[in-house]
Design an enzyme around this catalytic site. Structure first.
Site, short mmCIF file in Angstrom:
data_model
loop_
_atom_site.label_atom_id
_atom_site.label_comp_id
_atom_site.label_asym_id
_atom_site.label_seq_id
_atom_site.Cartn_x
_atom_site.Cartn_y
_atom_site.Cartn_z
N CYS A 130 0.81 -1.22 0.00
CA CYS A 130 0.00 0.00 0.00
C CYS A 130 0.84 1.27 0.00
O CYS A 130 0.45 2.28 -0.60
CB CYS A 130 -0.97 0.00 1.17
SG CYS A 130 -0.21 -0.09 2.80
N LYS A 177 -6.33 -8.93 11.21
CA LYS A 177 -6.24 -7.47 11.01
C LYS A 177 -7.60 -6.99 10.53
O LYS A 177 -8.11 -7.43 9.50
CB LYS A 177 -5.16 -7.14 10.00
CG LYS A 177 -5.03 -5.64 9.71
CD LYS A 177 -3.91 -5.38 8.71
CE LYS A 177 -3.80 -3.91 8.37
NZ LYS A 177 -2.72 -3.65 7.39
N ARG A 185 -1.66 6.15 8.27
CA ARG A 185 -1.73 6.45 6.83
C ARG A 185 -1.14 7.82 6.53
O ARG A 185 -0.59 8.05 5.45
CB ARG A 185 -3.17 6.31 6.34
CG ARG A 185 -3.60 4.85 6.35
CD ARG A 185 -5.08 4.62 6.06
NE ARG A 185 -5.40 3.20 6.19
CZ ARG A 185 -6.63 2.71 6.17
NH1 ARG A 185 -7.66 3.53 6.04
NH2 ARG A 185 -6.84 1.41 6.30
N LYS A 238 -4.57 -6.97 15.22
CA LYS A 238 -4.52 -5.52 14.95
C LYS A 238 -5.90 -5.03 14.53
O LYS A 238 -6.47 -5.61 13.60
CB LYS A 238 -3.49 -5.26 13.85
CG LYS A 238 -3.38 -3.81 13.40
CD LYS A 238 -2.37 -3.68 12.26
CE LYS A 238 -2.23 -2.23 11.84
NZ LYS A 238 -1.27 -2.05 10.74
N SER A 284 -1.93 3.18 15.56
CA SER A 284 -1.74 4.64 15.61
C SER A 284 -2.94 5.38 16.19
O SER A 284 -2.78 6.32 16.97
CB SER A 284 -1.43 5.16 14.20
OG SER A 284 -2.50 4.89 13.30
#
Length: 340
Positions: free
Chosen positions: A136, A211, A221, A264, A291
């Protein structure tokens, strides 16, 4: 008339109901923890730019920075001295025209991850190096694999490309590869690729087996410049309510050769972590405190709602209680101080 306090006769109380004698002292409270947080449990995520001299704060991730390869050693040296044992590398291509439909920059020998692996192996021989394996950050469309013309995931090409990236990281010296793409079958192809390269015996495959898609990845991101240019990732990341799917994914990745499992996000998914510790009880389970979770705790502490250190310990001890043995955490530098 003043009311007189009344005391009931409790001589029939069962001895087994008296628990407070087991935690009335600070040391006893530590002994009651099934496992203690320790420095060797922590894995520190690092964002490595293809701009060699970059040292850039990430606004949405307090205290976290994006580094070029030339700045990594200086930043890590004091952390290693405090007891840092493991890092997880994420490459961030920033240069113009560095992204394409196949994520070619992911395993470019001159790219940030492979350059960082070689540097860290030379500078810190005892530091354990994990590499996130995904496309990604490197694809022009921001998705985690190769796409068909209609924008859907081309599974066959994707897993072959991901396997190539993983093998090239291992060839460069990575101790562990951690595929985070969630595309069906990639663990098998990665394991077969490592076997063919003669590297399976010394490369730990840490699968992001559970995930989930959701709302907790925004700061990441920003840091990795990896948001999809169109659509979302709900067709290959797990739905937040999909406990059964997560259990199936855990079993699948174990059957395909995963050596360890990542759950996650973590705080909202402790039931999945507990499931993982049951289904994958013979391999290490890792919690990823992502995050968004990290940013929320910082925001709460800044607003005076919680004490940052106290909430950090409470959240991370919860991961151990649910069955995790390892923790990927942006709070690793703080814990290195707190646990000293």
């Amino acid at each position: 008339m003043k009311h007189t306090a009344e005391f009931l006769d409790t001589h029939q109380t069962q001895i087994s109901s008296i628990l407070s004698g087991g935690y009335n002292h600070p040391l006893l409270r530590e002994w009651q923890n099934e496992r203690q947080l320790a420095k060797n449990m922590f894995i520190f995520p690092l964002f490595v730019s293809d701009m060699p001299d970059e040292d850039q704060p990430i606004e949405s991730l307090p205290n976290i920075r994006r580094f070029g390869v030339n700045k990594l050693a200086g930043y890590l040296k004091p952390l290693v001295a405090k007891g840092l044992r493991a890092v997880l590398l994420f490459g961030v291509p920033m240069k113009p025209n560095s992204k394409d439909e196949f994520g070619s920059a992911a395993d470019d020998p001159e790219g940030p991850v492979i350059q960082a692996i070689k540097l860290l192996r030379a500078e810190f021989p005892e530091l354990y190096i994990l590499c996130d394996v995904c496309l990604c950050e490197y694809t022009s469309h921001g998705h985690c694999g190769v796409l068909y013309d209609d924008g859907s995931i081309n599974r066959e090409q994707s897993v072959r490309r991901l396997a190539a990236v993983a093998v090239n990281y291992a060839k460069a010296g990575a101790h562990s590869v951690a595929p985070s793409d969630m595309i069906d079958g990639r663990i098998r192809d990665i394991k077969l690729g490592l076997l063919a390269a003669g590297l399976a015996h010394k490369t730990f495959v840490m699968s992001y087996a559970a995930k989930f898609s959701g709302n907790l990845y925004g700061p990441f991101r920003d840091a990795a410049c990896s948001a999809p240019s169109q659509g979302d990732r709900k067709c290959y990341q797990l739905p937040s309510g999909g406990r059964g799917l997560a259990r199936r994914a855990l079993r699948r990745d174990l059957d395909e050769g995963a050596d360890g499992i990542i759950v996650k996000p973590s705080t909202f998914y402790l039931d999945i972590m507990a499931d993982a510790s049951e289904i994958a009880k013979d391999v290490p389970i890792c919690a990823y405190h992502v995050s968004g979770e990290y940013a929320m705790l910082h925001a709460a502490a800044k607003a005076g709602v919680v004490d940052f250190k106290s909430i950090a310990f409470e959240s991370h001890q919860g991961f151990l209680r649910a069955g995790a043995r390892l923790i990927i955490s942006y709070m690793t530098p703080e814990f290195l101080d707190w646990l000293s």
